[in-house]
Write an enzyme that holds these catalytic residues in place. Sequence first.
Site: not given
Ligand code: ADP
Ligand code: AMP
Length: 213
Positions: A13, A85, A124, A157, A168
């Site tokens: 995302k 969420r 990541r 992270r 998660r």
């Molecule tokens: P989210 O925001 O949903 O938690 P991220 O955008 O941070 O996910 O992506 C999670 C990990 O996967 C990151 O390390 C990113 O570089 C990688 N990633 C994102 N999209 C793709 C894809 N289409 N194919 C492979 N790796 C991806």
């Molecule tokens: P994310 O970066 O989206 O993976 O979010 C990291 C962490 O932030 C999650 O595991 C939750 O603990 C908190 N968080 C982010 N967005 C929300 C939300 N909309 N509602 C509740 N917790 C959230």
Amino acid sequence: MIVVFLGPPGSGKGTQAKKLSQELGIAHISTGDLLRDAVKRGTDLGKRAKEYMERGELVPDSLIVSLIEEVMPKDGGFILDGFPRTVPQALALENMLEGYGKHVSKVILFEVPEEVVVDRLSGRLTCSSCGAVYHVKYNPPKQEGVCDLCGSKLVQREDDKEEVVRRRFRVYKEQTEPLVEFYKGKNKLISLDATQSVEEINKKILEVLKDGG
Ligand code: ADP
Ligand code: AMP
């Protein structure tokens, strides 16, 4: 245009939201990024959210809804990444938007299986300063351990450790997945196979947003 990105952690995302926000010139609102920034700055919100985030649980709805009320742009479109969420958050969003005579245009669902999530999140890397996101295999930085954009150090992270990632994912299934039915019922949901490449997914999202569905 108000677009919601829905999907498990690691479904891509943030990666897509950052790209799209540049391509379309609309704001990108990531509650995860905002919360991490609050934790880093040691604000009241950060202090309250920290432990939930470390455990891989959701931060209470009331804190998140106040945060969104504070940052939501009054004009122009935006992408919501990681919010709502829970069903109460989605209802609060509807109320808030109604107040401005707006509504959610589309909800994009990023579909990926748990093992893909674990693979992506265990590799990541996140910039400690600007929040840019990389992957050791799928999107490596030009220089190992260093952000291409700002030159700062890349870190893993705390909540990307496998055990927390699995929690998660469970939390997503239990508390966030009900939103799939919620938005399906409103005819707003578009599902994407998010195991494809970053470029393919980006292309699909642009198509979906262009042709109105
Ligand atoms: P989210 O925001 O949903 O938690 P991220 O955008 O941070 O996910 O992506 C999670 C990990 O996967 C990151 O390390 C990113 O570089 C990688 N990633 C994102 N999209 C793709 C894809 N289409 N194919 C492979 N790796 C991806
Ligand atoms: P994310 O970066 O989206 O993976 O979010 C990291 C962490 O932030 C999650 O595991 C939750 O603990 C908190 N968080 C982010 N967005 C929300 C939300 N909309 N509602 C509740 N917790 C959230």
